[in-house]
Design an enzyme around this catalytic site. Structure first.
Site, PDB file in Angstrom:
ATOM      1  N   GLU A  38      -1.122  -8.567   5.142  1.00  0.00           N
ATOM      2  CA  GLU A  38      -1.018  -8.849   6.584  1.00  0.00           C
ATOM      3  C   GLU A  38      -2.370  -8.884   7.284  1.00  0.00           C
ATOM      4  O   GLU A  38      -2.474  -9.349   8.433  1.00  0.00           O
ATOM      5  CB  GLU A  38      -0.103  -7.804   7.261  1.00  0.00           C
ATOM      6  CG  GLU A  38      -0.730  -6.447   7.533  1.00  0.00           C
ATOM      7  CD  GLU A  38      -0.829  -5.533   6.309  1.00  0.00           C
ATOM      8  OE1 GLU A  38      -1.286  -4.384   6.475  1.00  0.00           O
ATOM      9  OE2 GLU A  38      -0.463  -5.969   5.190  1.00  0.00           O
ATOM     10  N   HIS A  46      -3.325  -5.188   1.416  1.00  0.00           N
ATOM     11  CA  HIS A  46      -2.708  -5.461   2.715  1.00  0.00           C
ATOM     12  C   HIS A  46      -2.695  -6.963   2.993  1.00  0.00           C
ATOM     13  O   HIS A  46      -3.625  -7.493   3.606  1.00  0.00           O
ATOM     14  CB  HIS A  46      -3.487  -4.760   3.832  1.00  0.00           C
ATOM     15  CG  HIS A  46      -3.344  -3.275   3.838  1.00  0.00           C
ATOM     16  ND1 HIS A  46      -2.462  -2.617   4.691  1.00  0.00           N
ATOM     17  CD2 HIS A  46      -3.942  -2.307   3.107  1.00  0.00           C
ATOM     18  CE1 HIS A  46      -2.541  -1.322   4.480  1.00  0.00           C
ATOM     19  NE2 HIS A  46      -3.431  -1.110   3.523  1.00  0.00           N
ATOM     20  N   CYS A  49       0.839  -1.199   0.000  1.00  0.00           N
ATOM     21  CA  CYS A  49       0.000   0.000   0.000  1.00  0.00           C
ATOM     22  C   CYS A  49       0.886   1.266   0.000  1.00  0.00           C
ATOM     23  O   CYS A  49       1.509   1.565  -1.000  1.00  0.00           O
ATOM     24  CB  CYS A  49      -0.977  -0.035   1.179  1.00  0.00           C
ATOM     25  SG  CYS A  49      -2.373   1.095   0.993  1.00  0.00           S
TER      26      CYS A  49
END
Length: 198
Positions: free
Chosen positions: A174, A172, A81
């Site tokens: 994660e 993202h 990002c």
């Protein structure tokens, strides 16, 4: 596969989520808050957040040249990002750029503001099943150089790519329980260590 250490730049953004995902794969992690810590890691993640704020903090805490040197040693860097914005060679409709590590042009907040955040199932190169991607105020790549490998697109926009030791994603990884995208980075780190050793 030997145990590796992946650092996450800890100046702003979704740091702990990256740390948890790294450790879920059985590797060591480190929150990087001082430039000298870069000497002790095998790969570096630049997390999401506000790219302009992170750049100011990079300058304030003396990270700019150390990150450039880290990259010059062919140590892998993964920009997610805002991290993708930071490593791009060009920014769409802007004369500015930051670390200039990958031959792409990036448009910031390309999918809209926070309320336009969304999830999408993507076909990612090398993955047998679709990948659940989470986009939050996400950028996308408007142009990629000839040596950039495009990993996936969303609505005809490039949202993940790789060039040599630099990996980027608009989304993202994660924030999902699916660690396959992080595994792409882990494989890059392992390969770089083999190359350096030889």
């Amino acid at each position: 596969m030997r145990r590796i250490t992946i650092g996450v730049l800890g100046l702003q953004g979704a740091v702990q989520e990256h740390i948890k995902q790294i450790e879920s794969l059985g590797h060591d992690s480190a929150i990087i808050k001082h430039p000298e810590q870069l000497d002790h890691i095998d790969g570096l993640i630049l997390p999401g957040g506000e790219s302009t704020v992170i750049r100011k903090l990079i300058d304030r805490y003396g990270f700019y040249e150390p990150i450039k040197q880290f990259a010059s040693k062919k140590k892998p860097i993964f920009g997610t990002c805002a991290g993708m914005v930071l490593v791009a060679n060009m920014l769409h409709e802007s004369p500015d750029s930051h670390l200039n590590l990958i031959d792409i042009c990036v448009k910031r907040n390309a999918f809209g503001r926070q309320k336009e955040s969304f999830e999408a199932m993507l076909d990612v190169k090398g993955m047998k099943t679709k990948y659940p991607a989470i986009f939050i105020r996400a950028p996308y790549i408007t142009k990629a150089g000839a040596n950039v490998e495009i990993l996936t697109t969303y609505e005809n926009h490039i949202v993940a790519a790789k060039q040599e030791h630099i990996l980027v994603s608009s989304f993202h990884p994660e924030l999902t329980g699916d660690n396959r995208f992080l595994n792409i980075f882990v494989d890059m780190v392992v390969k770089s260590l083999t190359t350096i050793t030889n």
